[in-house]
Design a protein around this motif. Structure first.
Motif, short mmCIF file in Angstrom:
data_model
loop_
_atom_site.label_atom_id
_atom_site.label_comp_id
_atom_site.label_asym_id
_atom_site.label_seq_id
_atom_site.Cartn_x
_atom_site.Cartn_y
_atom_site.Cartn_z
N ALA A 69 56.31 -62.87 22.15
CA ALA A 69 56.38 -64.29 22.47
C ALA A 69 57.77 -64.85 22.17
N GLU A 70 58.38 -64.32 21.16
CA GLU A 70 59.72 -64.79 20.77
C GLU A 70 60.52 -63.59 20.24
N ILE A 71 61.77 -63.55 20.59
CA ILE A 71 62.67 -62.52 20.06
C ILE A 71 63.74 -63.22 19.23
N ARG A 72 63.82 -62.87 17.95
CA ARG A 72 64.78 -63.47 17.05
C ARG A 72 65.96 -62.52 16.85
N PRO A 73 67.10 -63.04 16.40
CA PRO A 73 68.25 -62.15 16.16
C PRO A 73 67.92 -60.99 15.23
N ALA A 74 67.16 -61.25 14.19
CA ALA A 74 66.84 -60.19 13.23
C ALA A 74 66.05 -59.06 13.89
N ASP A 75 65.30 -59.37 14.97
CA ASP A 75 64.52 -58.34 15.65
C ASP A 75 65.42 -57.30 16.34
N LEU A 76 66.65 -57.70 16.66
CA LEU A 76 67.56 -56.82 17.37
C LEU A 76 68.54 -56.11 16.44
N ASP A 77 68.47 -56.43 15.17
CA ASP A 77 69.40 -55.83 14.22
C ASP A 77 69.21 -54.32 14.16
N SER A 78 70.31 -53.58 14.33
CA SER A 78 70.34 -52.11 14.27
C SER A 78 69.56 -51.44 15.39
N GLN A 79 69.20 -52.17 16.43
CA GLN A 79 68.57 -51.57 17.60
C GLN A 79 69.59 -50.71 18.33
N PRO A 80 69.16 -49.61 18.98
CA PRO A 80 70.10 -48.82 19.80
C PRO A 80 70.59 -49.66 20.97
N TRP A 81 71.86 -49.58 21.26
CA TRP A 81 72.47 -50.48 22.24
C TRP A 81 73.34 -49.75 23.23
N ILE A 82 73.38 -50.28 24.45
CA ILE A 82 74.27 -49.81 25.51
C ILE A 82 75.27 -50.93 25.79
N ALA A 83 76.51 -50.70 25.46
CA ALA A 83 77.54 -51.71 25.68
C ALA A 83 78.20 -51.48 27.04
N VAL A 84 78.41 -52.58 27.77
CA VAL A 84 79.04 -52.50 29.09
C VAL A 84 80.54 -52.72 28.92
N GLN A 85 81.31 -51.74 29.35
CA GLN A 85 82.76 -51.83 29.21
C GLN A 85 83.33 -52.94 30.07
N ASP A 86 84.43 -53.49 29.61
CA ASP A 86 85.16 -54.51 30.36
C ASP A 86 86.56 -53.97 30.63
N SER A 87 86.79 -53.52 31.85
CA SER A 87 88.08 -52.91 32.17
C SER A 87 89.22 -53.91 32.13
N GLN A 88 88.87 -55.22 32.13
CA GLN A 88 89.90 -56.25 32.09
C GLN A 88 90.35 -56.56 30.66
N ASP A 89 89.61 -56.08 29.67
CA ASP A 89 89.86 -56.46 28.28
C ASP A 89 89.89 -55.20 27.41
N HIS A 90 91.06 -54.89 26.84
CA HIS A 90 91.19 -53.65 26.08
C HIS A 90 90.49 -53.72 24.73
N VAL A 91 90.14 -54.93 24.30
CA VAL A 91 89.41 -55.07 23.02
C VAL A 91 87.97 -55.50 23.27
N TRP A 92 87.42 -55.12 24.42
CA TRP A 92 86.09 -55.58 24.81
C TRP A 92 85.02 -55.19 23.80
N ARG A 93 85.14 -53.99 23.21
CA ARG A 93 84.12 -53.52 22.26
C ARG A 93 84.08 -54.42 21.03
N ASP A 94 85.25 -54.75 20.51
CA ASP A 94 85.30 -55.65 19.36
C ASP A 94 84.73 -57.02 19.71
N ASP A 95 85.05 -57.49 20.91
CA ASP A 95 84.53 -58.80 21.33
C ASP A 95 83.01 -58.77 21.43
N PHE A 96 82.46 -57.67 21.94
CA PHE A 96 81.01 -57.56 22.08
C PHE A 96 80.33 -57.57 20.72
N VAL A 97 80.83 -56.76 19.80
CA VAL A 97 80.25 -56.71 18.45
C VAL A 97 80.37 -58.08 17.77
N ALA A 98 81.51 -58.74 17.96
CA ALA A 98 81.70 -60.06 17.35
C ALA A 98 80.72 -61.08 17.90
#
Length: 304
Positions: A183-212
Motif C-alpha cells: 500500500a505504501e513504500i517508504r524510503p527505509a523499505d528500499l534501503d540496501s535493496q539490490p539496484w540497477i543504476a542507469v548510466q548517464d553518458s552526458q555526466d561523468h559523475v552520474w553514479r555519485d549523483d544517483f547515490v546522492a
C-alpha cells in the motif's frame, strides 16, 4: 573515387541486362557504354557482369554492388535537389541535434510530424550527439537547434535555451517483489535493496549523483548492475535482478515482469532543454523552434 556517371551507366545496364537497350535508354552509343562499364570494373578490381552472346547478367558481387550503387545514386539525387533549393534561396533544410530523451518522450517525433504537415518537403537531418557536441554545433552553425539534457553555459554569449519538460523517474521492480503490491513504500523499505543504476553518458559523475539522490531521499542503494540505457535496465528488472528508477516516458507498451510505482517522496526527473543560436535564425528554423517549444508546453502537464 567513384564516378557517378559510371554508376548510372552500370545500374541501367544491370536493369536491362543488355548493353544495346541500356545504350538506347541512356542516349549514347553502345561502344562508349561498354568501355565505361569495363573501366568501372577495372577501377574496382571486380567483375560485375557475366557476359553472354545475347545478354549479360550480374555476378553475385555485382548484385551486392548494385544495391549499394542504387542507394548512393538515390541519395545523390536528394543532395542535388537540396543544393538547388539552397542555391535558389529557398528555405533549405534543418539540422537538428538531439539526445535519446527527445525521442522516447515523443517530443521530437511530434514536432517533426507538425513540421511535415506544415512544410512538406523540408529536408531534415538528425544528429545523435552529446550536449557538448551540440553546443559546439550551434556555435559553428552546423546545427540549427539542439535538444539537450542541460542548458548551455551561462557564460556563453551566443546561445539561448529554454526548459521543455521534466520526465519524472518512477520506481520499477520485479513484479514478484514483496513491495510490488504494498500500500505504501517508504524510503527505509528500499534501503540496501539490490539496484540497477542507469548510466548517464552526458555526466561523468552520474553514479555519485544517483547515490546522492537516493541518500537525500532516505535510503542507500546496493548497486549490483550498471545499465547503459533504460530499456536494458527494464530487462534486468523483469529478470528479477533488482530495482531501477526509469523515466515515466519509457514505461509504456509491454512491461511484463515489471511493477511500476510512483513515489511521492522521490521527486527526481530527467530534464530536456531546447537550445539555439541567438542570431540569424532562418524562418524555417524560427518556425520549428516555436513548434518545439509549443510541444514541450503541451508535455509539461504529463512530464512536469
Amino acid at each position: 573515387m567513384l564516378d557517378l556517371r559510371q554508376l548510372r551507366y552500370f545500374v541501367t545496364v544491370a536493369e536491362e541486362e543488355h548493353v544495346g537497350r541500356a545504350a538506347e535508354r541512356l542516349h549514347i552509343s553502345q561502344s562508349p557504354l561498354s568501355r565505361q562499364i569495363a573501366q568501372l570494373e577495372k577501377n574496382l578490381g571486380l567483375t560485375l557482369f557475366e557476359r553472354g552472346q545475347q545478354r549479360i547478367r550480374l555476378t553475385s558481387d555485382g548484385r551486392v554492388f548494385l544495391a549499394e550503387a542504387t542507394a548512393l545514386l538515390r541519395h545523390a539525387g536528394r543532395l542535388e535537389n537540396l543544393g538547388r533549393r539552397l542555391g535558389r534561396g529557398d528555405e533549405g533544410g534543418l539540422c537538428i541535434g538531439y539526445v535519446g530523451d527527445a525521442m522516447h518522450t515523443g517530443l521530437l517525433p511530434r514536432a517533426l510530424r507538425t513540421l511535415n504537415e506544415e512544410r512538406p518537403g523540408i529536408h531534415v537531418a538528425l544528429y545523435d550527439l552529446t550536449a557538448t557536441q551540440q553546443f559546439e554545433g550551434l556555435r559553428q552553425r552546423s546545427l540549427d537547434i539542439a535538444l539537450v539534457p542541460e542548458a548551455p553555459p551561462e557564460s556563453d554569449p551566443d546561445l539561448r535555451s529554454t526548459l521543455l519538460l521534466k520526465d519524472p523517474l518512477l520506481l520499477t521492480m520485479p513484479s514478484g517483489h514483496p513491495l510490488a503490491d504494498a500500500a505504501e513504500i517508504r524510503p527505509a523499505d528500499l534501503d540496501s535493496q539490490p539496484w540497477i543504476a542507469v548510466q548517464d553518458s552526458q555526466d561523468h559523475v552520474w553514479r555519485d549523483d544517483f547515490v546522492a539522490a537516493c541518500a537525500a531521499a532516505g535510503f542507500t542503494p546496493d548497486i549490483r548492475f550498471e545499465a547503459p540505457e533504460p530499456l536494458t535496465a527494464l530487462g534486468l528488472v523483469a529478470s528479477g535482478l533488482g530495482n531501477a528508477f526509469v523515466q515515466k516516458s519509457m514505461l509504456h507498451g509491454d512491461l511484463s515482469g515489471v511493477a511500476v510505482r510512483e513515489l511521492p517522496w522521490f521527486q527526481e526527473s530527467v530534464p530536456l532543454w531546447a537550445a539555439w543560436h541567438q542570431t540569424d535564425l532562418r524562418p524555417v528554423v524560427a518556425s520549428f523552434r516555436t513548434t518545439v517549444l509549443a510541444t514541450g508546453a503541451e508535455d509539461t502537464g504529463t512530464h512536469g
